[in-house]
Design an enzyme around this catalytic site. Sequence first.
Site, PDB file in Angstrom:
ATOM      1  N   MET A  29       0.840  -1.203   0.000  1.00 12.96           N
ATOM      2  CA  MET A  29       0.000   0.000   0.000  1.00 12.96           C
ATOM      3  C   MET A  29       0.874   1.252   0.000  1.00 12.96           C
ATOM      4  SD  MET A  29      -3.416  -0.979   2.054  1.00 12.96           S
ATOM      5  CE  MET A  29      -2.779  -0.799   3.695  1.00 12.96           C
ATOM      6  N   ALA A  31       4.099   4.004   0.760  1.00 15.47           N
ATOM      7  CA  ALA A  31       4.870   4.537   1.904  1.00 15.47           C
ATOM      8  C   ALA A  31       5.929   3.488   2.258  1.00 15.47           C
ATOM      9  CB  ALA A  31       3.969   4.868   3.087  1.00 15.47           C
ATOM     10  N   GLY A  35      11.087  -2.800   5.287  1.00 18.17           N
ATOM     11  CA  GLY A  35      10.355  -4.075   5.339  1.00 18.17           C
ATOM     12  C   GLY A  35       9.838  -4.445   3.955  1.00 18.17           C
ATOM     13  N   HIS A  36       9.187  -3.468   3.305  1.00 16.90           N
ATOM     14  CA  HIS A  36       8.707  -3.714   1.939  1.00 16.90           C
ATOM     15  C   HIS A  36       9.880  -4.057   1.007  1.00 16.90           C
ATOM     16  CE1 HIS A  36       5.532  -0.652   3.269  1.00 16.90           C
ATOM     17  NE2 HIS A  36       4.813  -1.712   2.940  1.00 16.90           N
ATOM     18  N   GLY A 147       4.803 -10.240   4.181  1.00 18.08           N
ATOM     19  CA  GLY A 147       5.563 -10.137   5.433  1.00 18.08           C
ATOM     20  C   GLY A 147       4.927 -10.948   6.545  1.00 18.08           C
ATOM     21  N   LYS A 149       5.073 -10.014   9.429  1.00 22.03           N
ATOM     22  CA  LYS A 149       4.534  -9.033  10.370  1.00 22.03           C
ATOM     23  C   LYS A 149       3.004  -9.104  10.376  1.00 22.03           C
ATOM     24  CE  LYS A 149       4.008  -4.196  11.147  1.00 22.03           C
ATOM     25  NZ  LYS A 149       2.694  -4.126  10.521  1.00 22.03           N
ATOM     26  N   SER A 185       6.762  -0.102   9.865  1.00 24.28           N
ATOM     27  CA  SER A 185       5.381  -0.035   9.395  1.00 24.28           C
ATOM     28  C   SER A 185       5.163   1.330   8.760  1.00 24.28           C
ATOM     29  CB  SER A 185       4.428  -0.204  10.587  1.00 24.28           C
ATOM     30  OG  SER A 185       3.136   0.226  10.231  1.00 24.28           O
ATOM     31  N   SER A 186       4.361   1.370   7.713  1.00 21.34           N
ATOM     32  CA  SER A 186       4.059   2.670   7.091  1.00 21.34           C
ATOM     33  C   SER A 186       3.407   3.585   8.118  1.00 21.34           C
ATOM     34  CB  SER A 186       3.124   2.483   5.901  1.00 21.34           C
ATOM     35  OG  SER A 186       3.697   1.584   4.987  1.00 21.34           O
TER      36      SER A 186
END
Length: 278
Positions: A29, A31, A35-36, A147, A149, A185-186
């Site tokens: 999504m 941002a 992690g991404h 992820g 997460k 996290s975004s």
Amino acid sequence: MKVYKKKSELTAYLDAFREIKSIGFVPTMGALHSGHLRLIEESKKDCEITICSIFVNPKQFNNSDDYANYPNNLNNDLEKLKKLNCDIVYTPKINDLYANEEKVKEFDFGPLANIMEGKFRPGHFNGMATVIEKFFNIINPTKAFFGQKDLQQLQIVKALVHQMNIPIEIKGIPTVREENGLAKSSRNELLSANAKDEATLIYKCLNYCLNNKEKGVSALKLYIQNQFKKQDHLELEYAEITSLKNLLPISKWEAENENAICIAAYIDSVRLIDNIIL
Ligand code: AMP
């Protein structure tokens, strides 16, 4: 790096080498954070072509403020993806994916969809699965990267692929954290430096459980609840100790690495989730 806004253009491009190349898909999504980017790197290692989608899916937000406040910086995201040599980015507008007034599809994922995130974010998993099913049908990737997460999301996507009866391999990638342990996290972008610091309580609790497993499931759950009660700015939504297999609550430990502790908490109205496998 090719950037497509329209599914017709994306599929026309992909069809040219679909038969000969493996396609890795990373839905996001935006941002984008490290992690991404880890997911992109894993896809690049495993597959010949990597596609990242950037789409803030309105149908998976059960809270309109959360949707309105969701961070958005496409130009930055494209720069980051370019640096990693991501091959293709798909940034559709809402009407490229959804017909006017299209309803969310109702899936049946059994109890998995009704606990934790499913319980506290009604409609979230149907909205998420609706868009992921569309992406899978458009892109038809060889592998898709998610992820750990979002552990429950990862399990639901595996169930979705099973229900769709398509041969997409779903890869779960370990959580990338800040130096202080806070999961990337975004939504961290919405937190003050102070709040980010206080939010490390989530990771501290997870880590405490990892190092004190012998205290037992109920004592550790109580420990987490008590730690949150001592904090003014953090509000615990749930802390569940679960079996990794089905994410249902357990009262005693399963085998090593078959257990997960999952936490959702609010800090300054921002909702964060995290988990640890132990
Ligand atoms: P999102 O943009 O939040 O929808 O996330 C897109 C993908 O990135 C999902 O598969 C997430 O689970 C994954 N992701 C988000 N945060 C992290 C993280 N800290 N470490 C690894 N993967 C993550």
